[in-house]
Design a protein around this motif. Sequence first.
Motif, PDB file in Angstrom:
ATOM      1  N   VAL A 174     -30.707 -38.160  29.184  1.00  0.00           N
ATOM      2  CA  VAL A 174     -30.620 -39.021  30.363  1.00  0.00           C
ATOM      3  C   VAL A 174     -29.989 -40.379  29.986  1.00  0.00           C
ATOM      4  N   PRO A 175     -30.443 -41.025  28.897  1.00  0.00           N
ATOM      5  CA  PRO A 175     -29.778 -42.277  28.490  1.00  0.00           C
ATOM      6  C   PRO A 175     -28.290 -42.075  28.151  1.00  0.00           C
ATOM      7  N   LEU A 176     -27.914 -40.907  27.599  1.00  0.00           N
ATOM      8  CA  LEU A 176     -26.492 -40.662  27.331  1.00  0.00           C
ATOM      9  C   LEU A 176     -25.698 -40.691  28.636  1.00  0.00           C
ATOM     10  N   ALA A 177     -26.228 -40.009  29.655  1.00  0.00           N
ATOM     11  CA  ALA A 177     -25.539 -40.007  30.948  1.00  0.00           C
ATOM     12  C   ALA A 177     -25.426 -41.431  31.484  1.00  0.00           C
ATOM     13  N   ALA A 178     -26.496 -42.215  31.362  1.00  0.00           N
ATOM     14  CA  ALA A 178     -26.466 -43.607  31.830  1.00  0.00           C
ATOM     15  C   ALA A 178     -25.464 -44.423  31.009  1.00  0.00           C
ATOM     16  N   TYR A 179     -25.439 -44.202  29.705  1.00  0.00           N
ATOM     17  CA  TYR A 179     -24.511 -44.910  28.806  1.00  0.00           C
ATOM     18  C   TYR A 179     -23.064 -44.646  29.224  1.00  0.00           C
ATOM     19  N   ILE A 180     -22.765 -43.382  29.520  1.00  0.00           N
ATOM     20  CA  ILE A 180     -21.401 -43.036  29.945  1.00  0.00           C
ATOM     21  C   ILE A 180     -21.090 -43.691  31.288  1.00  0.00           C
ATOM     22  N   THR A 222     -25.976 -24.556  31.676  1.00  0.00           N
ATOM     23  CA  THR A 222     -25.214 -23.691  32.584  1.00  0.00           C
ATOM     24  C   THR A 222     -24.415 -22.614  31.856  1.00  0.00           C
ATOM     25  N   GLY A 223     -24.188 -22.765  30.548  1.00  0.00           N
ATOM     26  CA  GLY A 223     -23.358 -21.795  29.819  1.00  0.00           C
ATOM     27  C   GLY A 223     -23.987 -21.444  28.489  1.00  0.00           C
ATOM     28  N   GLY A 239     -30.112 -26.339  22.011  1.00  0.00           N
ATOM     29  CA  GLY A 239     -29.255 -27.082  22.931  1.00  0.00           C
ATOM     30  C   GLY A 239     -28.426 -26.146  23.764  1.00  0.00           C
ATOM     31  N   GLY A 240     -27.345 -26.688  24.311  1.00  0.00           N
ATOM     32  CA  GLY A 240     -26.494 -25.855  25.137  1.00  0.00           C
ATOM     33  C   GLY A 240     -25.474 -26.662  25.914  1.00  0.00           C
ATOM     34  N   ARG A 241     -24.786 -25.963  26.810  1.00  0.00           N
ATOM     35  CA  ARG A 241     -23.750 -26.590  27.641  1.00  0.00           C
ATOM     36  C   ARG A 241     -24.306 -26.880  29.024  1.00  0.00           C
ATOM     37  N   TYR A 242     -23.947 -28.055  29.530  1.00  0.00           N
ATOM     38  CA  TYR A 242     -24.396 -28.452  30.871  1.00  0.00           C
ATOM     39  C   TYR A 242     -23.189 -28.985  31.621  1.00  0.00           C
ATOM     40  N   GLU A 243     -22.977 -28.470  32.832  1.00  0.00           N
ATOM     41  CA  GLU A 243     -21.778 -28.834  33.589  1.00  0.00           C
ATOM     42  C   GLU A 243     -22.012 -30.011  34.515  1.00  0.00           C
ATOM     43  N   GLU A 244     -23.281 -30.198  34.943  1.00  0.00           N
ATOM     44  CA  GLU A 244     -23.513 -31.122  36.055  1.00  0.00           C
ATOM     45  C   GLU A 244     -24.180 -32.428  35.651  1.00  0.00           C
ATOM     46  N   LEU A 245     -24.994 -32.415  34.578  1.00  0.00           N
ATOM     47  CA  LEU A 245     -25.914 -33.527  34.315  1.00  0.00           C
ATOM     48  C   LEU A 245     -25.234 -34.894  34.289  1.00  0.00           C
ATOM     49  N   VAL A 246     -24.206 -35.043  33.462  1.00  0.00           N
ATOM     50  CA  VAL A 246     -23.561 -36.344  33.327  1.00  0.00           C
ATOM     51  C   VAL A 246     -22.765 -36.668  34.583  1.00  0.00           C
ATOM     52  N   GLY A 247     -22.094 -35.655  35.097  1.00  0.00           N
ATOM     53  CA  GLY A 247     -21.272 -35.840  36.299  1.00  0.00           C
ATOM     54  C   GLY A 247     -22.059 -36.436  37.454  1.00  0.00           C
ATOM     55  N   VAL A 284     -22.215 -40.085  37.114  1.00  0.00           N
ATOM     56  CA  VAL A 284     -20.958 -40.832  37.131  1.00  0.00           C
ATOM     57  C   VAL A 284     -20.193 -40.627  38.429  1.00  0.00           C
ATOM     58  N   GLY A 285     -20.354 -39.443  39.018  1.00  0.00           N
ATOM     59  CA  GLY A 285     -19.613 -39.165  40.233  1.00  0.00           C
ATOM     60  C   GLY A 285     -18.313 -38.436  39.996  1.00  0.00           C
ATOM     61  N   GLU A 286     -18.125 -37.827  38.835  1.00  0.00           N
ATOM     62  CA  GLU A 286     -17.003 -36.913  38.634  1.00  0.00           C
ATOM     63  C   GLU A 286     -17.467 -35.719  37.805  1.00  0.00           C
ATOM     64  N   LYS A 287     -16.556 -34.765  37.605  1.00  0.00           N
ATOM     65  CA  LYS A 287     -16.906 -33.577  36.833  1.00  0.00           C
ATOM     66  C   LYS A 287     -16.895 -33.937  35.351  1.00  0.00           C
ATOM     67  N   MET A 288     -18.031 -33.823  34.682  1.00  0.00           N
ATOM     68  CA  MET A 288     -18.124 -34.200  33.272  1.00  0.00           C
ATOM     69  C   MET A 288     -18.974 -33.207  32.495  1.00  0.00           C
ATOM     70  N   PRO A 289     -18.393 -32.072  32.126  1.00  0.00           N
ATOM     71  CA  PRO A 289     -19.162 -31.082  31.367  1.00  0.00           C
ATOM     72  C   PRO A 289     -19.466 -31.568  29.960  1.00  0.00           C
ATOM     73  N   GLY A 290     -20.599 -31.125  29.429  1.00  0.00           N
ATOM     74  CA  GLY A 290     -20.985 -31.517  28.077  1.00  0.00           C
ATOM     75  C   GLY A 290     -21.634 -30.365  27.336  1.00  0.00           C
TER      76      GLY A 290
END
Lengths: 462, 462
Positions: free
Chosen positions: B101-107, B304-305, B324-332, B335-341
Amino acid sequence: MAKADKTNFSCPSGFPEFLPGEKRLEMYLIDKIRQVFERYGFAPIETPAVERLEVLQAKGNQGDNIIYGLSPILPPNRQVEKDNAGESGSEERALKFDQTVPLAAYIARHLNELQFPFARYQMDMVFRGERAKDGRYRQFRQCDIDVVGRGNLSLLYDAQIPAIIAEIFQSINIGAFLIRINNRKVLTGFFQSISLAESQIVPCIRIIDAAEKIGEVKVEKSLIAEGLSDGQVAQVLEFTKIRGTVDDVLIKLKAIVENNSDTQILNSGIVELETVINGVRNLGVREDLFTIDLSIARGLDYYTGTVYETTLIGHEALGSICSGGRYEELVGMFVGEKMPGVGISIGLTRLMSRLIKAGILQSFSPTPAQVMVVNMQGDLMPLYLEVSQKLRQVGINTITSFEERGMGKQLQQADKRGIPLCVIIGSQEAELQKCALKNMKTGAQIEVALDQLAVEVKKQLE
Amino acid sequence: MAKADKTNFSCPSGFPEFLPGEKRLEMYLIDKIRQVFERYGFAPIETPAVERLEVLQAKGNQGDNIIYGLSPILPPNRQVEKDNAGESGSEERALKFDQTVPLAAYIARHLNELQFPFARYQMDMVFRGERAKDGRYRQFRQCDIDVVGRGNLSLLYDAQIPAIIAEIFQSINIGAFLIRINNRKVLTGFFQSISLAESQIVPCIRIIDAAEKIGEVKVEKSLIAEGLSDGQVAQVLEFTKIRGTVDDVLIKLKAIVENNSDTQILNSGIVELETVINGVRNLGVREDLFTIDLSIARGLDYYTGTVYETTLIGHEALGSICSGGRYEELVGMFVGEKMPGVGISIGLTRLMSRLIKAGILQSFSPTPAQVMVVNMQGDLMPLYLEVSQKLRQVGINTITSFEERGMGKQLQQADKRGIPLCVIIGSQEAELQKCALKNMKTGAQIEVALDQLAVEVKKQLE
């Protein structure tokens, strides 16, 4: 994708965070400081960020600090469970505001598991409810060393401190600095020697501490306001003017002893100071890096002997960048025996952000990558991955570009990230088992056989 | 000196602290992990321990976690000051409970200052109001890496993750381990292919996730309870039995696609899984270190993947030591755009304390000192200090003994601290500019000229 709501994602006021290039600089500084601490045999510890409130407040240790208490916030739609009863229980907890009180608690907790003298370093975050203004943070990293003895502690530990300070600031290359050494017994003893009342001593020490900033006229006024006689004021003013080499100052101090009667504490302060100075010299610290400064007192009440401050020459406005001293009582009060200690602290977060602003330190590049392997054509990806792994195996930080944009764009990106070298392999190079190695600083590009790449990269990175 | 009061100095329950030897082990592990992260070009960041509560709770991110809110505690005898009004203001703050969550906020905070794909690592402390039981801490260090793309993110980043996990656990030498890889689209797609309703899919994924623990009979019962038909249950049971080499599993999955109609998501999951596996192979990861495990799903909803778990062979009870894993939506969403991680996390505090208990890792000695210079007679102290400094100057961690006890006691102390070498200089040796160098492990003692001491010490430390 639209933002789902209007959450404010900013950092809470006073809680700083660094960009990657700044964080890399901080880690470099931490590594350098840690290396020096370990050279002198200091062992690392880390106490929890959270202590029981009664520990933080014991013996009036909270001082003027606003500290942060913790209160559990349950997830929405969840009741307090039996399992988590502790979280709504009566044990009050708060975030630590320095490393010294937790050190005393740590020693009390592990008295029989530790060897004494116990020399430890700590580089944790501390938390204070400071007013969030320029350079004042509510969370910051403090790099501390302390040696704590059981019963007694040689003054040579005090002498090691300036050697450690000198080595740290020389190794991180921040320009000229001066370590200012004093002894609180010298101050207390001097005031006793001119017959000040006990109650006048601490206020007068504070006035002398401020002498450099407020100037002689104000010092004089303040002393008179404290009730000193004209004769006493004159003696204090003479005292504040003592300057010169370390040896000069010691000679002048000894002259005060000879001319006065009640000088037991002053005398022991001078003996301590001289012992410490001799030790500093025996440790080979350069003479221009340290001095005796009789105006240094340190605000904290717990210092009882040697005190230190460190000034960055030409940047005196930064204040002391590394301070500390000897304390006879602090740890002992927690443990119940005599446990003298001596230590220093570097407020790293504040120091670093001010040194960046002053242009003395520069951020690093935003990535540790030293090489980027360019993606020229997708079908060569297995080769790119193999080449990248071979570089990593010999210790070279490498990223493989997975971008599908043209070479120019990829090189631009490497340049923007400050990656010094790029490896370019098209189908022709792949066939011949070679690559083009591009130096992003000079622009020079040379042809290298793939089995020679690691050697050539290491050469160019030197 | 008597203790002044009856303060309880113990650590708050669930907030661990290490002895110096354990902390030294932790720092060794941190250094090793960080080195691997940097080899792959991940840059360090550190977000504040404290975030605004609304950030931690945004998008329901608090999940099941109890988080710690902050409330300022003023010092005794002090009123709220105007300066510190912020500290009693309305901005609610709390300690972070994970790094994602802090990573998403940091971005979101630094979107225009970062380069994408943004590859970062973070090794900070996180805080959770867990029930304090064996191996569960309320404060612990989490070592995370994530790569976040803007718009899209190559699956080769997913392929790098097992290479990184393998390199870390090989470098810290904790024995055999297995990286288990899966893709949530394969699970979701499989359930769609056997015509499950959307609402049945997540519960069924949870049942499969638990198959290894609960056994076939219970899996069957649970599936029937979810409303699956006999035919569907049979198909699920067959699916959970898919085993074999990576290639076997992929062939069996492809067979499912051929025999079914609604397989779009299943098919894209298989393609992703195959791409990742090929990448892992191209990166040279040893075949025995990874596998496809179709029962892996990871509890967290945001994956998600690709998903990963890591098992220590022979110590399966420890649970996954790196996931861990891949997440398509969390950061996006932040931020308000598509940001897969894609990323992984190692819960270092818990892992280390469990590996120590299991005898897989051992504490280090309690001091980094490699040499102790013994105090034979006080008048030789200047020489001892000089000799110590010369050792430090060539990178040898050295303590000078300031003890005034006999040599035997000092050697005992060095031995107790695990210091491998002692330097002994009496007046005779001093005169001849030599010393006795005692190896504390072998007991062997040799005579060395002082100007050869550093060379000899380095030789013996090798």
